[in-house]
Design an enzyme around this catalytic site. Sequence first.
Site, PDB file in Angstrom:
ATOM      1  N   GLU A 112       6.136   1.516  -0.655  1.00  0.00           N
ATOM      2  CA  GLU A 112       6.900   2.222   0.377  1.00  0.00           C
ATOM      3  C   GLU A 112       6.225   3.514   0.813  1.00  0.00           C
ATOM      4  OE1 GLU A 112       8.878   3.530  -3.519  1.00  0.00           O
ATOM      5  OE2 GLU A 112       7.764   1.831  -2.727  1.00  0.00           O
ATOM      6  N   HIS A 113       5.439   4.131  -0.083  1.00  0.00           N
ATOM      7  CA  HIS A 113       4.750   5.362   0.286  1.00  0.00           C
ATOM      8  C   HIS A 113       3.551   5.103   1.188  1.00  0.00           C
ATOM      9  CE1 HIS A 113       6.679   8.478  -2.337  1.00  0.00           C
ATOM     10  NE2 HIS A 113       7.144   7.378  -2.910  1.00  0.00           N
ATOM     11  N   HIS A 132      -0.629   7.295  -6.063  1.00  0.00           N
ATOM     12  CA  HIS A 132      -0.084   8.414  -5.285  1.00  0.00           C
ATOM     13  C   HIS A 132      -1.139   9.454  -4.932  1.00  0.00           C
ATOM     14  CE1 HIS A 132       4.254   7.448  -5.219  1.00  0.00           C
ATOM     15  NE2 HIS A 132       3.940   6.727  -6.296  1.00  0.00           N
ATOM     16  N   HIS A 174       5.776   0.119  -8.509  1.00  0.00           N
ATOM     17  CA  HIS A 174       6.970   0.827  -8.033  1.00  0.00           C
ATOM     18  C   HIS A 174       7.614   1.666  -9.129  1.00  0.00           C
ATOM     19  CE1 HIS A 174      10.363   2.034  -5.706  1.00  0.00           C
ATOM     20  NE2 HIS A 174      11.236   1.311  -6.362  1.00  0.00           N
ATOM     21  N   HIS A 218       5.521  -4.950  -5.318  1.00  0.00           N
ATOM     22  CA  HIS A 218       5.891  -3.543  -5.472  1.00  0.00           C
ATOM     23  C   HIS A 218       7.406  -3.463  -5.354  1.00  0.00           C
ATOM     24  CE1 HIS A 218       4.720   0.740  -5.493  1.00  0.00           C
ATOM     25  NE2 HIS A 218       5.841   0.909  -4.806  1.00  0.00           N
ATOM     26  N   ASP A 237       1.628   1.775  -3.447  1.00  0.00           N
ATOM     27  CA  ASP A 237       1.670   3.243  -3.481  1.00  0.00           C
ATOM     28  C   ASP A 237       0.311   3.808  -3.864  1.00  0.00           C
ATOM     29  OD1 ASP A 237       4.227   3.340  -2.572  1.00  0.00           O
ATOM     30  OD2 ASP A 237       5.141   4.024  -4.422  1.00  0.00           O
ATOM     31  N   ASP A 276       0.636   2.685  -8.387  1.00  0.00           N
ATOM     32  CA  ASP A 276       1.278   3.982  -8.149  1.00  0.00           C
ATOM     33  C   ASP A 276       0.340   5.152  -8.431  1.00  0.00           C
ATOM     34  OD1 ASP A 276       4.359   3.393  -7.616  1.00  0.00           O
ATOM     35  OD2 ASP A 276       3.632   1.970  -9.110  1.00  0.00           O
TER      36      ASP A 276
END
Length: 378
Positions: free
Chosen positions: A84-85, A10, A187, A158, A49, A8
């Site tokens: 999912e991102h 991001h 996640h 994830h 992610d 994650d």
Amino acid sequence: MKFSHISDTHLGLVQYGLEEREQDIYNSFNQAIDISINDKVDFVIFAGDVFHTPTPSGTAILQMANALKRLKQNGIESFFVLGEHDISRVRTTPIPYVYHNLEFSKYIGREEPVYYKNVMIIGLDKIRKNEMEGLEEKFSKLESLASKHDGHKILVLHQGITEVNKFAGEINSTDLPKNFTYYAMGHLHDKFLKQYEHLKGPLVYPGSTDMTSNQGDVEKGFFEVDISETDAKPEWKKLDTRLQIIEKIEFEKIDSGIQELNEKISKLEKKPIIKIKIKGDNLERDVIERKFTELASKSLHFSWELSKEEDESSVFLNRPAQIDQELFKLAVNALKSEKLAHIAINELLPLLSTRQVDSATQVVIENFSNFSEKENDS
């Protein structure tokens, strides 16, 4: 032998619309890469992610590419799955595939084992709730593969585990294949580590590498995992991130509360992010604004709000356990269609909640076309 478990990241997130926060995200990520290189890990697992959106900026793409290049230059392999991102609702090739095709990193989200020396690594990309059919069969296959391997076996997912977070959970820990020596999870954005009796190895979430929401003063980092012996031994690696403060202050004590905050942040190298919840009745906003003027000037981002008498956390904890079903029922009642409710709750809501407006628009366009075709056929 040891590896880093990072999740994650991001990359590309511009929190509060601030360039400084975008750079913070990159800095935290690169700290994790630097520590992994300095500690001479053998490989790195990215548990989804990687990016904040499926269509990341060029800067975000280059940040990841440069990190993978540095790992390669230091003889460190890396493996990744998609969160999912990272996955667009529009039918297109996910950006992280580029790193696999260029042999910068290895994509492992297809449920097929890859091997690093005597370590077996298997991963699955993010599976949404409406895509769960057949998951039991997939896990059974993975269990069979793991049972045939004598060395360490790492499962990379994830997904949200219900026992860890009942609101963000999609599966139970008891659903997982049992025979893996390490469960590298992504996640959930908070750190979590637990050895369940029904699983061979620890189930571990490193959480996000930087703050992605109002979490307050929470440690951010990743895990380095020693697999030199039979058991996997995770070690927490804390990252130096910008301080985020969430405070509740009664209006009667606002002056002393502000003084305490000023003392707390006076020696910080980086301006903090501060959010304050004020408790009190019949409060004048302009009076509060004036009191916060100095504190706001010392913050990278400052916000305040009037706190309700009922604690927000208690409201959250009292939400229905089957909240998705409740939302679905409300959507059916409002839209008078289960198909439209499914699209609204399972397709549009996750995208809009993460501001993936382009992908949400594409979902609307695709489904409008589908419904139009069916009406024309009838």
